[in-house]
Design an enzyme around this catalytic site. Sequence first.
Site, PDB file in Angstrom:
ATOM      1  N   ASN A 206       0.851  -1.196   0.000  1.00 41.25           N
ATOM      2  CA  ASN A 206       0.000   0.000   0.000  1.00 41.25           C
ATOM      3  C   ASN A 206       0.884   1.241   0.000  1.00 41.25           C
ATOM      4  OD1 ASN A 206       0.389   0.983   2.857  1.00 41.25           O
ATOM      5  ND2 ASN A 206      -0.319  -1.110   3.245  1.00 41.25           N
ATOM      6  N   ARG A 207       0.283   2.396   0.045  1.00 44.41           N
ATOM      7  CA  ARG A 207       1.015   3.642  -0.212  1.00 44.41           C
ATOM      8  C   ARG A 207       1.607   4.293   1.048  1.00 44.41           C
ATOM      9  NH1 ARG A 207      -0.574   4.844  -5.421  1.00 44.41           N
ATOM     10  NH2 ARG A 207      -2.548   3.890  -6.022  1.00 44.41           N
TER      11      ARG A 207
END
Length: 394
Positions: A206-207
Site C-alpha cells: 500500500n502507499r
Amino acid sequence: MLAGRRIVLGITGGVAAYKAAYIARRLTEQGASVRVVMTPTATRFIGEATFAALTGFDPIVNLFGGDDPSPHTTLASWADVIVVAPATAATLAKLASGESSNALVATVLASTCPVVVAPAMHTEMWEHDATQENLTTLASRGYEIVRPESGELAGGDVGIGRLADPDTIIETITRVVASGPLAGVHVIVTAGGTREAIDPVRFIGNRSSGKMGNAIARVAAAQGASVTLVTAADDPDISGVVAVRVESADEMAEAVWSRLDTCDVAVMAAAVADFKPEKADTTKIKRTSGLPSIQLVPTPDVLQGVHESPNRPFLVGFAAETGTLEDAAAKAKRKGVDLLVANDVTSDGSGFGSDTNEVTFFYSDGTSKGLPLLDKDDVAKALWEEVHILRGAG
Ligand code: PMT
C-alpha cells in the site's frame, strides 16, 4: 530509558579517566549510541583503543587529520547530551571562557544539547575561587554539575575532589535525557505499509510512507518516552527510538505482541494489509504460465491482538477512510481503542506520503474532535497531548 539515545562522552586528562571506560560500557549496555571525544592529555591516562572497542567508534582526539573536516560540529549536532567525565580544572576553565582550543571543548561550544559535567581534581584545585567561579558560570548556563566526592585522590592524598560514583553520573545522564511529560513511559508505535509476498519478486502493498508513525515516535522520544518503532518502512534513524524492521503483517504482529509486557501506550499508525496470498510462490511466477489466480486469506489483526492481550496498554488506533469519516465512530467502538485517529486519505495533503495530515479524534464515549490540516509532527504533538489527558483521567 537510554536506548537509542545519542551520547557524546568527553574525557579529559585526569587519573579518573579510567572510570570513563565503565561509563561508556554501561551506556552502551543500555542501548545508547556513544561517541567519545578525548583531550590529548586524556590519552596519556587511558588509550583510545579501549573506547573504540567499547563503543565501536574511534574516539575523536584531534580537530584535524581525520575523515571528517569538522568533527566537533558533527558530534555537537548529533548528540542528545554531552557528558564530560572526568572534567579537569583546566577543562572547566576552558568551558567557562568559551574556548575551542581542542576537540572536546570545541564540541561543547558548538552544541545546543544539555551538558553534564563531572569534575575530578585535587582538593585545593576544587576549592580554588577560580574553579568555583567557573562552576557557577557553567551552572548559570544550565550545565548539570555532578559534584565530586570525598575520598582518596591521586598520590595518596585524601579529600574532596574524587570523581562522583560513575553510576551517579549515569543516573544524571538518564534524568537529563529522558525528561519531559512522557518520561518513564514505554511506547510502541507501528508505521509504514506491510508487504505480503506473492512470489520472491512481487508483493501486495500500500502507499504508506511511514511518515505519520515516524512523527509520532519522534515526538514521543523528544518528550522523554522510551520508544520502539515497529516499521514496515525504512528505519528513519530517530534519536531515542529503537526501530524494529518488519515486512509482513505476520512479522508486525509478532514484533508488537512480543513486546507488550513492557508497553504502556501503543499507537497503531501502520497501514497493515488485511489480506495476504494464502501461499507465496518460492519462484517467480512466469507470464508464460498464463494468468495466475491468487487465493487470499486474512492477516492477523495486530491492533485486535493488542486489545485482547492481558498486558493491554493504552491503545490508539488509526482509521484510513476514503471520502467520509462517518464509519470512524463505529470503528472506534468495534476496535475497542481508547482513542481513534481518523484521516480521509483521499483528501488533499492528507494521509499517505504527505508531510501534512488532517485528522479527527474519536473518543471511546462516542464524541469526536476535528483538527485542521497540520504538519504531521504537529498532529503527533496533538495526539500525545490527548493521550496525556486521557491517561491522566483514566
Ligand atoms: O505512512 P504515511 O504515508 O505517513 O500515511 C499515514 C497513514 C495514512 C498510513 C496513517 O495516517 C493511517 O491512517 N494509518 C492506518 C492505516 C490503516 O490501515 O487503517 P485501517 O482503517 O485499515 O485500520 C484500522 C487500524 O487497525 C489501524 O490502526 C491499523 O494499524 C490497524 N490494523 C489494521 C489491519 C490489521 N491487519 N492489523 C491492524 O493492526
